[in-house]
Write a protein that holds these residues in place. Structure first.
Motif, PDB file in Angstrom:
ATOM      1  N   LYS A   1     -89.146 122.588  76.403  1.00 11.32           N
ATOM      2  CA  LYS A   1     -88.922 124.034  76.496  1.00 11.32           C
ATOM      3  C   LYS A   1     -89.774 124.838  75.519  1.00 11.32           C
ATOM      4  CE  LYS A   1     -84.973 124.444  73.364  1.00 11.32           C
ATOM      5  NZ  LYS A   1     -83.592 124.887  73.257  1.00 11.32           N
ATOM      6  N   HIS A   2     -90.233 124.210  74.434  1.00  8.56           N
ATOM      7  CA  HIS A   2     -91.062 124.911  73.451  1.00  8.56           C
ATOM      8  C   HIS A   2     -92.549 124.826  73.779  1.00  8.56           C
ATOM      9  CE1 HIS A   2     -87.467 125.224  71.039  1.00  8.56           C
ATOM     10  NE2 HIS A   2     -87.326 123.919  71.084  1.00  8.56           N
ATOM     11  N   LYS A   3     -92.893 124.056  74.796  1.00 11.20           N
ATOM     12  CA  LYS A   3     -94.285 123.832  75.211  1.00 11.20           C
ATOM     13  C   LYS A   3     -95.093 123.164  74.094  1.00 11.20           C
ATOM     14  CE  LYS A   3     -94.088 128.104  77.797  1.00 11.20           C
ATOM     15  NZ  LYS A   3     -94.677 129.437  77.870  1.00 11.20           N
ATOM     16  N   HIS A   4     -94.428 122.294  73.331  1.00  7.43           N
ATOM     17  CA  HIS A   4     -95.088 121.568  72.245  1.00  7.43           C
ATOM     18  C   HIS A   4     -95.345 120.114  72.601  1.00  7.43           C
ATOM     19  CE1 HIS A   4     -93.400 124.522  69.021  1.00  7.43           C
ATOM     20  NE2 HIS A   4     -94.338 125.055  69.773  1.00  7.43           N
ATOM     21  N   LEU A   5     -94.747 119.633  73.679  1.00  3.20           N
ATOM     22  CA  LEU A   5     -94.869 118.240  74.080  1.00  3.20           C
ATOM     23  C   LEU A   5     -95.068 118.173  75.586  1.00  3.20           C
ATOM     24  CD1 LEU A   5     -94.502 115.178  73.334  1.00  3.20           C
ATOM     25  CD2 LEU A   5     -92.102 115.488  73.929  1.00  3.20           C
TER      26      LEU A   5
ATOM     27  N   ASN B   1     -87.450 122.321  80.886  1.00  2.00           N
ATOM     28  CA  ASN B   1     -88.755 121.692  81.000  1.00  2.00           C
ATOM     29  C   ASN B   1     -89.609 122.422  82.019  1.00  2.00           C
ATOM     30  OD1 ASN B   1     -88.134 119.557  79.235  1.00  2.00           O
ATOM     31  ND2 ASN B   1     -86.984 118.577  80.858  1.00  2.00           N
ATOM     32  N   TYR B   2     -90.903 122.261  81.864  1.00  2.00           N
ATOM     33  CA  TYR B   2     -91.851 122.868  82.783  1.00  2.00           C
ATOM     34  C   TYR B   2     -92.716 121.782  83.389  1.00  2.00           C
ATOM     35  CZ  TYR B   2     -90.486 126.972  80.125  1.00  2.00           C
ATOM     36  OH  TYR B   2     -89.762 127.956  79.512  1.00  2.00           O
ATOM     37  N   ASN B   3     -93.084 121.955  84.640  1.00  2.00           N
ATOM     38  CA  ASN B   3     -93.989 121.010  85.292  1.00  2.00           C
ATOM     39  C   ASN B   3     -95.406 121.267  84.812  1.00  2.00           C
ATOM     40  OD1 ASN B   3     -92.020 119.756  86.872  1.00  2.00           O
ATOM     41  ND2 ASN B   3     -92.145 121.356  88.413  1.00  2.00           N
TER      42      ASN B   3
ATOM     43  N   ALA C   1     -84.435 117.849  84.057  1.00  2.00           N
ATOM     44  CA  ALA C   1     -85.018 116.847  83.171  1.00  2.00           C
ATOM     45  C   ALA C   1     -84.875 117.305  81.736  1.00  2.00           C
ATOM     46  CB  ALA C   1     -86.495 116.654  83.505  1.00  2.00           C
ATOM     47  N   SER C   2     -84.666 116.378  80.829  1.00  2.00           N
ATOM     48  CA  SER C   2     -84.541 116.713  79.411  1.00  2.00           C
ATOM     49  C   SER C   2     -85.362 115.731  78.597  1.00  2.00           C
ATOM     50  CB  SER C   2     -83.082 116.643  78.964  1.00  2.00           C
ATOM     51  OG  SER C   2     -82.314 117.575  79.677  1.00  2.00           O
TER      52      SER C   2
ATOM     53  N   GLN D   1     -88.193 124.517  86.869  1.00  2.00           N
ATOM     54  CA  GLN D   1     -87.543 123.778  85.792  1.00  2.00           C
ATOM     55  C   GLN D   1     -86.863 122.503  86.270  1.00  2.00           C
ATOM     56  OE1 GLN D   1     -85.033 126.587  83.872  1.00  2.00           O
ATOM     57  NE2 GLN D   1     -86.724 127.934  83.365  1.00  2.00           N
ATOM     58  N   THR D   2     -87.399 121.902  87.294  1.00  2.00           N
ATOM     59  CA  THR D   2     -86.865 120.635  87.762  1.00  2.00           C
ATOM     60  C   THR D   2     -87.969 119.614  87.765  1.00  2.00           C
ATOM     61  OG1 THR D   2     -87.352 121.170  90.051  1.00  2.00           O
ATOM     62  CG2 THR D   2     -85.158 121.749  89.255  1.00  2.00           C
TER      63      THR D   2
END
Length: 171
Positions: free
Chosen positions: A146-150, A123-125, A108-109, A100-101
């Protein structure tokens, strides 16, 4: 008066090219990609007139720390100097990591519009590779909300050599 006419003609011409691009894209999308769950765009940082759209049917939900393989379609805008108004199918091999970095290890946000935010989002890489029917290879790196939508990030291409950025949004 002449200046206003000229500017009007230029503005109208730009609108017509944009409209032609959207019509060409809409009517030329192969049937199997019409239901793709992720749609986005890409733009070259190296050559300013190269860019387009991306369609991919990513797994839903996106798995974490697991490689996935999907068919993807890249569209080149009608004003691109390479493959004007054409589609290029690819097989995308991607992975969404739960690290998550991003970047230097700081949190990251990214908000829903794709802008950096001060809100503490997870966030996910994202890493992916595309290898087409030709010798072209494209490496993608980015982050997901975080929702894996973007998913947004950058890419590097070989054969032809290019670098740029991309955004993928869940429909």
């Amino acid at each position: 008066m002449f200046l206003f006419k000229t500017l009007g003609i230029i503005f109208f011409s730009i609108l017509m090219v944009l409209l032609a691009n959207e019509i060409n894209f809409y009517y030329q999308v192969p049937q199997e990609y019409r239901s793709a769950n992720f749609k986005g765009h890409w733009k070259s940082s190296t050559v300013s007139f190269i860019g387009g759209k991306i369609l991919a049917d990513l797994p839903d939900p996106l798995p974490l720390n697991e490689e996935f393989e999907v068919d993807a379609l890249i569209y080149y805008n009608v004003w691109s100097i390479h493959k004007m108004g054409k589609f290029q199918p690819f097989v995308l091999i991607g992975q969404l990591g739960d690290d998550q970095t991003a970047g230097s290890g700081q949190q990251a946000s990214i908000d829903e519009a794709g802008f950096v935010s001060n809100k503490p989002l997870i966030n996910y890489n994202f890493k992916a590779k595309i290898q087409g029917e030709t010798k072209q290879i494209i490496d993608y790196t980015g982050v997901s909300d975080k929702h894996k939508h973007l998913i947004l990030g950058g890419y590097q291409s070989l054969h032809p050599a290019d670098m740029g950025n991309f955004v993928l949004k869940k429909k």
